[in-house]
Motif scaffolding. Structure first.
Motif, PDB file in Angstrom:
ATOM      1  N   VAL A   1       0.963  -1.093  -0.503  1.00 53.91           N
ATOM      2  CA  VAL A   1      -0.092  -0.249  -0.124  1.00 53.91           C
ATOM      3  C   VAL A   1       1.131   1.380  -0.310  1.00 53.91           C
ATOM      4  CG1 VAL A   1      -1.837   1.175   1.160  1.00 53.91           C
ATOM      5  CG2 VAL A   1      -1.709  -1.402   1.642  1.00 53.91           C
ATOM      6  N   SER A   2       0.871   2.015  -0.950  1.00 57.99           N
ATOM      7  CA  SER A   2       1.548   3.447  -0.953  1.00 57.99           C
ATOM      8  C   SER A   2       1.714   3.807  -0.113  1.00 57.99           C
ATOM      9  CB  SER A   2       0.894   4.340  -1.978  1.00 57.99           C
ATOM     10  OG  SER A   2      -0.700   4.684  -1.766  1.00 57.99           O
ATOM     11  N   TYR A   3       2.405   5.228   0.464  1.00 50.99           N
ATOM     12  CA  TYR A   3       2.513   6.362   1.507  1.00 50.99           C
ATOM     13  C   TYR A   3       1.563   6.760   1.356  1.00 50.99           C
ATOM     14  CZ  TYR A   3       7.328   3.921   2.861  1.00 50.99           C
ATOM     15  OH  TYR A   3       7.956   3.521   3.408  1.00 50.99           O
ATOM     16  N   GLY A   4       1.233   7.434   0.579  1.00 57.10           N
ATOM     17  CA  GLY A   4      -0.157   8.236  -0.285  1.00 57.10           C
ATOM     18  C   GLY A   4      -1.058   7.869   0.569  1.00 57.10           C
ATOM     19  N   THR A   5      -1.105   6.682   0.209  1.00 56.61           N
ATOM     20  CA  THR A   5      -2.534   6.101   0.307  1.00 56.61           C
ATOM     21  C   THR A   5      -2.740   6.113   2.204  1.00 56.61           C
ATOM     22  OG1 THR A   5      -3.048   4.605  -1.491  1.00 56.61           O
ATOM     23  CG2 THR A   5      -4.336   3.919   0.572  1.00 56.61           C
ATOM     24  N   ILE A   6      -1.754   5.269   2.838  1.00 57.52           N
ATOM     25  CA  ILE A   6      -1.908   4.796   4.054  1.00 57.52           C
ATOM     26  C   ILE A   6      -1.761   6.690   4.894  1.00 57.52           C
ATOM     27  CG2 ILE A   6       0.080   5.098   5.952  1.00 57.52           C
ATOM     28  CD1 ILE A   6       1.628   2.626   3.913  1.00 57.52           C
ATOM     29  N   ASP A   7      -0.962   7.803   4.185  1.00 54.39           N
ATOM     30  CA  ASP A   7      -1.562   8.825   5.136  1.00 54.39           C
ATOM     31  C   ASP A   7      -2.600   9.464   4.530  1.00 54.39           C
ATOM     32  OD1 ASP A   7      -0.118  11.771   5.659  1.00 54.39           O
ATOM     33  OD2 ASP A   7      -0.838  11.840   3.752  1.00 54.39           O
ATOM     34  N   GLN A   8      -3.498   9.233   3.596  1.00 52.75           N
ATOM     35  CA  GLN A   8      -4.861   9.649   3.510  1.00 52.75           C
ATOM     36  C   GLN A   8      -5.921   8.339   4.343  1.00 52.75           C
ATOM     37  OE1 GLN A   8      -5.861  10.562  -1.035  1.00 52.75           O
ATOM     38  NE2 GLN A   8      -4.184  10.409  -1.356  1.00 52.75           N
ATOM     39  N   ILE A   9      -5.849   7.861   4.219  1.00 56.18           N
ATOM     40  CA  ILE A   9      -6.400   7.181   5.556  1.00 56.18           C
ATOM     41  C   ILE A   9      -5.530   7.326   6.925  1.00 56.18           C
ATOM     42  CG2 ILE A   9      -4.811   4.825   5.608  1.00 56.18           C
ATOM     43  CD1 ILE A   9      -8.417   4.935   4.202  1.00 56.18           C
ATOM     44  N   ALA A  10      -4.956   7.818   7.036  1.00 53.27           N
ATOM     45  CA  ALA A  10      -5.272   8.067   8.644  1.00 53.27           C
ATOM     46  C   ALA A  10      -5.106   9.225   9.110  1.00 53.27           C
ATOM     47  CB  ALA A  10      -3.035   7.758   8.696  1.00 53.27           C
ATOM     48  N   LYS A  11      -5.234  10.065   7.929  1.00 43.52           N
ATOM     49  CA  LYS A  11      -6.125  10.890   7.911  1.00 43.52           C
ATOM     50  C   LYS A  11      -8.094  10.443   8.457  1.00 43.52           C
ATOM     51  CE  LYS A  11      -2.769  14.065   6.101  1.00 43.52           C
ATOM     52  NZ  LYS A  11      -2.093  15.012   5.060  1.00 43.52           N
TER      53      LYS A  11
END
Length: 423
Positions: A83-93
Motif C-alpha cells: 500500500v503506497s505511503y500516500g494512501t496510508i497518509d490519507q487513510i490515517a487522516k
C-alpha cells in the motif's frame, strides 16, 4: 319453436366453452404462481449460504489474518502489502474522527481482504480493536474508515463445585472461567470474607457468558448463586428496580452496602482521575489515579464506608500524611495530603461509615490544601466517581410480589426438584 330450441342449444354450448376456458386459465395462473414461489425459495436458500465476516461476503475475497507485531504501526503493516505511503497518509487522516491509529497494539488480530485475481490487490484492512469492536480501513479509491461490531452470543450456564485449595482453582477444575471467582467476591463483598474461605466451601452459580466467533470474551454476569460457607447457605439473586440492579437474598434483603458519595463536605473537585495528568509540582505528565477535592485546611475527612485502618503514615515526596482503609475483600480507599490525623486513628482500628479520620491539608507534594482520594477494587485503582451505587435497601414493597416470583424461579433452577420416577 325450432328457432328457440336452436338458440338455447347455442347458448348452452357457448357457456360450456367459456367454462372450459376459465378452468384452463386459472390452472395456468396457479402453475405460474407455483413456479414463481419455487424460484423465491431457491433464491433465499442461496442467500443463506453467503458467509459474512466483518459484514463482508468473505468468500469473495482472498484473506490473510495475522497479529500485530511488537513496534508495528499502521504504516508498517500496510507497507507489507504494497500500500503506497500516500494512501496510508490519507487513510490515517480519514481515521482521526473514528480511531487513533497510534493505538494499534501488538498482539491484536487484523485481516487484509484482497481481490480474487492474479494481481491480489488489498481492498480492506480490518483491525480488531477489542473482541467485539473492529475498525475497517477501506483502501479502495473511496478511502473510508468506519467501526463495526461483531455479533455477541450470550449463553446461559450453571456450574457447581467444592473448594479444595482456592476458589480460582475450583473454577478451573469445574471447567469454568476463573473470572467467576472475582464476580462472586464482588457480589458477596459485604457478607463473606473471601480471604477466609477454604476447603469444604461450595458454590452453585447460574450465569451468562458472552461469546464472539464461538469464543468466550470473558464477559460474565451472575444471575443467581448460592455460596455455602461454613455449611451456611448464602443466596444471591439479581433483581432490577427502576434503573438500578442489585443482588438480594431469598428474603429480599440487599447483599450490598452503599459507600458515601464523597469523603468530605463543602468541597469542589479540582482534579479528576487521569492516566496522564500534568503535575503542578513536578511539572510533568504522569498518572493521577484519584480525585482531588479542594477544601480549606482543617476540613474533616470521613471514611466512605465501614472498614479497618491498614496504614497510617507520611510520604514526603508523595501523599504526605495519608490513611488507607480496607472495607472488605474487594474495596479499599486511601486519603492523602492530610494536615493531621483524627484522635485514635492507627493501623488496626475499626471504623464506621462517615467517621472522621483526618483533616484536609497540603502535606507532601501539594500546591494547596486539598484531599487526594483514591479507591481500589481488587488492588487496582478505579475512578472514584464511577464507583457503583447499588440498591442497599430491601426490595421495595411494591416489587415484592414480582421479586418472589423471579426468585423462586431461579431457586428452582439452582436446585431443581428431583424427577419423580413412575413404577
Amino acid at each position: 319453436m325450432r328457432k328457440i330450441f336452436n338458440l338455447k342449444t347455442l347458448l348452452i354450448a357457448l357457456a360450456v366453452l367459456l367454462g372450459l376456458f376459465a378452468i384452463k386459465w386459472f390452472s395456468k395462473q396457479k402453475q405460474n404462481q407455483s413456479i414463481s414461489q419455487e424460484t423465491v425459495v431457491m433464491d433465499t436458500t442461496e442467500k443463506e449460504q453467503v458467509h459474512l465476516k466483518y459484514g463482508f461476503p468473505i468468500d469473495e475475497f482472498q484473506v490473510e489474518t495475522n497479529a500485530v507485531k511488537r513496534n508495528h504501526s499502521l504504516s508498517t503493516i500496510l507497507r507489507q502489502y504494497d500500500v503506497s505511503y500516500g494512501t496510508i497518509d490519507q487513510i490515517a487522516k480519514k481515521a482521526k474522527t473514528v480511531f487513533n491509529v497510534r493505538k494499534i497494539k501488538s498482539g491484536h488480530e487484523y485481516s487484509v481482504l484482497f481481490t480474487k485475481d492474479s494481481i491480489k490487490t488489498p481492498e480492506y484492512f480490518i483491525y480488531e480493536n477489542t473482541p467485539v469492536e473492529y475498525i475497517v480501513f477501506d483502501l479502495r479509491d473511496t478511502l473510508n474508515v468506519f467501526k463495526g461490531e461483531k455479533e455477541i452470543e450470550v449463553r446461559r450456564k450453571q456450574v457447581k463445585g467444592s473448594i479444595e485449595s482456592s476458589l480460582w482453582n475450583a473454577m478451573v477444575v469445574a471447567n469454568s472461567d476463573p473470572l467467576l471467582s472475582i464476580e462472586l467476591s464482588d457480589i458477596y463483598a459485604w457478607t463473606i470474607d473471601f480471604f477466609g474461605i477454604g476447603k469444604g466451601d461450595q458454590f452453585n452459580i447460574i450465569y451468562e457468558e458472552s461469546y464472539v466467533d464461538d469464543q468466550p470474551i470473558h464477559e460474565i454476569k451472575v444471575i443467581a448463586a448460592n455460596f455455602i460457607h461454613h455449611n451456611t447457605n448464602n443466596y444471591a439473586f439479581t433483581f432490577v428496580e427502576g434503573d438500578k440492579e442489585g443482588y438480594f437474598d431469598e428474603l429480599g434483603k440487599s447483599l450490598q452496602k452503599a459507600f458515601l458519595k464523597a469523603p468530605l463536605r463543602y468541597s469542589r473537585i479540582s482534579s479528576k482521575f487521569s492516566n496522564n495528568r500534568y503535575h503542578p509540582v513536578l511539572k510533568r505528565y504522569r498518572a493521577h489515579h484519584g480525585v482531588d477535592y479542594a477544601a480549606p485546611t482543617g476540613t474533616p475527612v470521613h471514611t466512605i464506608g465501614d472498614g479497618v485502618v491498614t496504614k497510617k503514615g507520611y510520604q514526603k515526596n508523595g501523599g504526605g500524611n495519608y490513611i488507607s482503609v480496607k472495607h472488605n475483600s474487594v474495596y479499599s480507599t486511601t486519603y492523602m495530603h492530610l494536615s493531621r490525623f483524627a484522635k485514635g486513628i492507627k493501623a488496626g482500628v475499626r471504623l464506621k461509615q462517615g467517621e472522621t479520620i483526618g483533616y484536609v491539608g497540603a502535606t507532601g507534594l501539594a500546591t494547596g490544601p486539598h484531599l487526594d482520594f483514591r479507591v481500589y477494587k481488587n488492588g487496582t485503582a478505579i475512578n472514584p466517581l464511577n464507583l457503583k451505587s447499588p440498591p442497599v435497601s430491601p426490595v421495595k414493597e411494591e416489587n415484592e410480589a414480582r421479586y418472589k416470583i423471579e426468585m423462586e424461579k431461579l431457586m428452582n433452577e439452582l436446585n431443581p426438584p428431583e424427577a419423580i420416577t413412575l413404577e
